[in-house]
Design a protein around this motif. Structure first.
Motif, PDB file in Angstrom:
ATOM      1  N   ARG A  38       1.195  -0.808   0.111  1.00 31.20           N
ATOM      2  CA  ARG A  38       0.156   0.080   0.413  1.00 31.20           C
ATOM      3  C   ARG A  38       0.698   1.269  -0.234  1.00 31.20           C
ATOM      4  NH1 ARG A  38      -2.258  -1.000   5.703  1.00 31.20           N
ATOM      5  NH2 ARG A  38      -0.593  -0.417   7.053  1.00 31.20           N
ATOM      6  N   ARG A  39      -0.066   2.180  -0.288  1.00 35.64           N
ATOM      7  CA  ARG A  39       0.734   3.289  -0.475  1.00 35.64           C
ATOM      8  C   ARG A  39       1.051   4.411   0.767  1.00 35.64           C
ATOM      9  NH1 ARG A  39       1.217   6.117  -5.644  1.00 35.64           N
ATOM     10  NH2 ARG A  39       0.237   5.080  -6.927  1.00 35.64           N
ATOM     11  N   VAL A  40       2.457   4.606   0.970  1.00 38.04           N
ATOM     12  CA  VAL A  40       2.694   5.387   1.982  1.00 38.04           C
ATOM     13  C   VAL A  40       3.072   6.777   1.194  1.00 38.04           C
ATOM     14  CG1 VAL A  40       4.882   3.925   3.765  1.00 38.04           C
ATOM     15  CG2 VAL A  40       5.396   4.841   2.149  1.00 38.04           C
ATOM     16  N   SER A  41       4.130   7.356   1.082  1.00 39.10           N
ATOM     17  CA  SER A  41       3.966   9.341   0.203  1.00 39.10           C
ATOM     18  C   SER A  41       4.197   8.580  -1.030  1.00 39.10           C
ATOM     19  CB  SER A  41       4.661   9.466   1.436  1.00 39.10           C
ATOM     20  OG  SER A  41       6.551   9.142   1.094  1.00 39.10           O
ATOM     21  N   GLY A  42       3.625   9.604  -2.118  1.00 37.75           N
ATOM     22  CA  GLY A  42       3.950   9.897  -2.935  1.00 37.75           C
ATOM     23  C   GLY A  42       4.223   8.223  -3.620  1.00 37.75           C
ATOM     24  N   ASN A  43       5.597   7.587  -4.400  1.00 36.50           N
ATOM     25  CA  ASN A  43       4.547   6.960  -4.765  1.00 36.50           C
ATOM     26  C   ASN A  43       5.853   5.756  -4.544  1.00 36.50           C
ATOM     27  OD1 ASN A  43       3.584   7.517  -7.542  1.00 36.50           O
ATOM     28  ND2 ASN A  43       5.615   7.939  -8.549  1.00 36.50           N
ATOM     29  N   LEU A  80      -6.054 -11.244  -0.111  1.00 38.08           N
ATOM     30  CA  LEU A  80      -5.513 -10.873   1.015  1.00 38.08           C
ATOM     31  C   LEU A  80      -7.051 -10.414   1.617  1.00 38.08           C
ATOM     32  CD1 LEU A  80      -3.552  -9.548   3.041  1.00 38.08           C
ATOM     33  CD2 LEU A  80      -3.925  -7.474   2.002  1.00 38.08           C
ATOM     34  N   GLN A  81      -7.112 -11.630   2.714  1.00 36.77           N
ATOM     35  CA  GLN A  81      -7.954 -11.547   4.118  1.00 36.77           C
ATOM     36  C   GLN A  81      -7.944 -10.171   5.050  1.00 36.77           C
ATOM     37  OE1 GLN A  81     -10.915 -13.129   3.656  1.00 36.77           O
ATOM     38  NE2 GLN A  81     -12.140 -11.728   5.379  1.00 36.77           N
ATOM     39  N   MET A  82      -8.400  -8.981   4.946  1.00 38.66           N
ATOM     40  CA  MET A  82      -8.495  -8.565   6.211  1.00 38.66           C
ATOM     41  C   MET A  82      -9.326  -7.795   7.058  1.00 38.66           C
ATOM     42  SD  MET A  82      -7.708  -5.478   2.798  1.00 38.66           S
ATOM     43  CE  MET A  82      -7.177  -4.275   3.462  1.00 38.66           C
ATOM     44  N   ASN A  83      -9.271  -7.991   8.559  1.00 39.20           N
ATOM     45  CA  ASN A  83     -10.850  -8.076   9.330  1.00 39.20           C
ATOM     46  C   ASN A  83     -10.326  -7.565  10.143  1.00 39.20           C
ATOM     47  OD1 ASN A  83     -11.805 -10.376   8.495  1.00 39.20           O
ATOM     48  ND2 ASN A  83     -10.208 -11.894   9.420  1.00 39.20           N
ATOM     49  N   SER A  84     -10.554  -6.440  11.162  1.00 34.16           N
ATOM     50  CA  SER A  84     -10.301  -5.588  11.824  1.00 34.16           C
ATOM     51  C   SER A  84     -10.252  -4.652  11.454  1.00 34.16           C
ATOM     52  CB  SER A  84      -9.693  -6.438  13.395  1.00 34.16           C
ATOM     53  OG  SER A  84     -10.262  -7.758  13.820  1.00 34.16           O
ATOM     54  N   LEU A  85     -10.349  -4.376  10.667  1.00 35.70           N
ATOM     55  CA  LEU A  85     -10.299  -2.864   9.638  1.00 35.70           C
ATOM     56  C   LEU A  85     -10.508  -1.696  10.776  1.00 35.70           C
ATOM     57  CD1 LEU A  85     -11.362  -3.849   6.553  1.00 35.70           C
ATOM     58  CD2 LEU A  85      -8.661  -3.289   6.861  1.00 35.70           C
ATOM     59  N   LYS A  86      -9.351  -0.890   9.932  1.00 35.63           N
ATOM     60  CA  LYS A  86      -8.988   0.327  10.842  1.00 35.63           C
ATOM     61  C   LYS A  86      -9.067   1.455  10.336  1.00 35.63           C
ATOM     62  CE  LYS A  86      -6.628  -2.178  14.327  1.00 35.63           C
ATOM     63  NZ  LYS A  86      -4.862  -1.358  15.023  1.00 35.63           N
ATOM     64  N   PRO A  87      -9.154   2.482  10.697  1.00 39.83           N
ATOM     65  CA  PRO A  87      -9.092   4.054   9.674  1.00 39.83           C
ATOM     66  C   PRO A  87      -7.804   4.367   9.100  1.00 39.83           C
ATOM     67  CG  PRO A  87     -10.171   4.849  11.918  1.00 39.83           C
ATOM     68  CD  PRO A  87     -10.449   3.249  11.716  1.00 39.83           C
ATOM     69  N   GLU A  88      -6.600   3.787   9.890  1.00 40.88           N
ATOM     70  CA  GLU A  88      -5.712   3.957   8.928  1.00 40.88           C
ATOM     71  C   GLU A  88      -5.445   2.732   8.324  1.00 40.88           C
ATOM     72  OE1 GLU A  88      -6.518   3.535  12.228  1.00 40.88           O
ATOM     73  OE2 GLU A  88      -5.048   2.494  13.153  1.00 40.88           O
ATOM     74  N   ASP A  89      -6.106   1.590   8.022  1.00 41.16           N
ATOM     75  CA  ASP A  89      -6.380   0.678   6.968  1.00 41.16           C
ATOM     76  C   ASP A  89      -6.431   1.559   5.515  1.00 41.16           C
ATOM     77  OD1 ASP A  89      -7.473  -1.613   9.081  1.00 41.16           O
ATOM     78  OD2 ASP A  89      -5.141  -0.974   8.691  1.00 41.16           O
ATOM     79  N   THR A  90      -7.128   1.628   5.333  1.00 39.90           N
ATOM     80  CA  THR A  90      -7.513   3.174   4.097  1.00 39.90           C
ATOM     81  C   THR A  90      -6.351   3.816   3.158  1.00 39.90           C
ATOM     82  OG1 THR A  90     -10.115   4.367   5.525  1.00 39.90           O
ATOM     83  CG2 THR A  90      -8.585   5.738   3.296  1.00 39.90           C
ATOM     84  N   ASN A  91      -6.383   2.869   2.289  1.00 40.96           N
ATOM     85  CA  ASN A  91      -5.154   3.205   1.180  1.00 40.96           C
ATOM     86  C   ASN A  91      -5.356   2.702  -0.196  1.00 40.96           C
ATOM     87  OD1 ASN A  91      -3.145   3.297   0.154  1.00 40.96           O
ATOM     88  ND2 ASN A  91      -2.525   3.643   2.159  1.00 40.96           N
ATOM     89  N   ILE A  92      -4.976   2.670  -0.655  1.00 36.18           N
ATOM     90  CA  ILE A  92      -4.734   2.050  -2.088  1.00 36.18           C
ATOM     91  C   ILE A  92      -4.157   0.638  -2.197  1.00 36.18           C
ATOM     92  CG2 ILE A  92      -4.927   1.926  -4.873  1.00 36.18           C
ATOM     93  CD1 ILE A  92      -4.516   4.642  -4.877  1.00 36.18           C
ATOM     94  N   TYR A  93      -4.935  -0.499  -1.935  1.00 32.36           N
ATOM     95  CA  TYR A  93      -3.745  -1.447  -1.946  1.00 32.36           C
ATOM     96  C   TYR A  93      -3.406  -2.688  -3.289  1.00 32.36           C
ATOM     97  CZ  TYR A  93      -4.682  -1.751   2.965  1.00 32.36           C
ATOM     98  OH  TYR A  93      -5.142  -1.174   4.727  1.00 32.36           O
ATOM     99  N   TYR A  94      -1.884  -2.835  -3.900  1.00 30.36           N
ATOM    100  CA  TYR A  94      -1.085  -3.467  -4.714  1.00 30.36           C
ATOM    101  C   TYR A  94      -0.676  -5.172  -4.644  1.00 30.36           C
ATOM    102  CZ  TYR A  94      -0.986   1.592  -5.557  1.00 30.36           C
ATOM    103  OH  TYR A  94      -1.335   2.673  -6.299  1.00 30.36           O
ATOM    104  N   CYS A  95      -0.986  -5.300  -5.694  1.00 35.10           N
ATOM    105  CA  CYS A  95      -0.551  -7.065  -5.180  1.00 35.10           C
ATOM    106  C   CYS A  95       0.771  -7.333  -6.535  1.00 35.10           C
ATOM    107  CB  CYS A  95      -1.267  -8.066  -5.295  1.00 35.10           C
ATOM    108  SG  CYS A  95      -1.726  -8.203  -6.745  1.00 35.10           S
TER     109      CYS A  95
END
Length: 113
Positions: A38-43, A80-95
């Motif tokens: 997932r993105r952290v900053s910029g690219n 990717l199974q994502m449980n107990s999601l938190k607002p800080e998980d908001t992002n674009i996810y890539y494989c």
């Protein structure tokens, strides 16, 4: 030509779950270590979860115990199974495979009430 197509993102409330899917083509999936990023900053992207050719897994500390990576080599697909999601998980996810190939479009995950 390697192609990676992520799907399964969406809007979910805190504490909810999502299952991301990465459909691959142009590679022999069983010959590759695969990761979700997932993105952290910029690219820049951070590695969230990795699964090796042999099926060993490892996770970023921030998602350990909540996310599970898996693979189906016969279907050329990584999950990717994502449980107990938190607002800080908001992002674009890539494989991607490791080492990487050209990035796909990613899938947007938004965790909000």
């Amino acid at each position: 030509q390697v192609q990676l197509r992520e799907s399964g993102g969406g809007l979910v409330q805190p504490g909810g779950s999502l299952r991301l899917t990465c459909a691959t083509s142009g590679i022999v999936l069983s010959n590759n270590d695969m990761g979700w990023f997932r993105r952290v900053s910029g690219n820049q992207r951070e590695l969230v979860a990795v699964i090796t050719k042999g099926g060993m897994t490892n996770y970023a500390e921030s998602v350990k115990g909540r996310f599970t990576i898996s693979r189906d080599n016969a279907r050329n697909t990584v999950y990717l199974q994502m449980n107990s999601l938190k607002p800080e998980d908001t992002n674009i996810y890539y494989c991607n495979k490791i080492p990487g190939a050209p990035w796909g479009q990613g899938t947007q995950v938004t965790v909000s009430s």
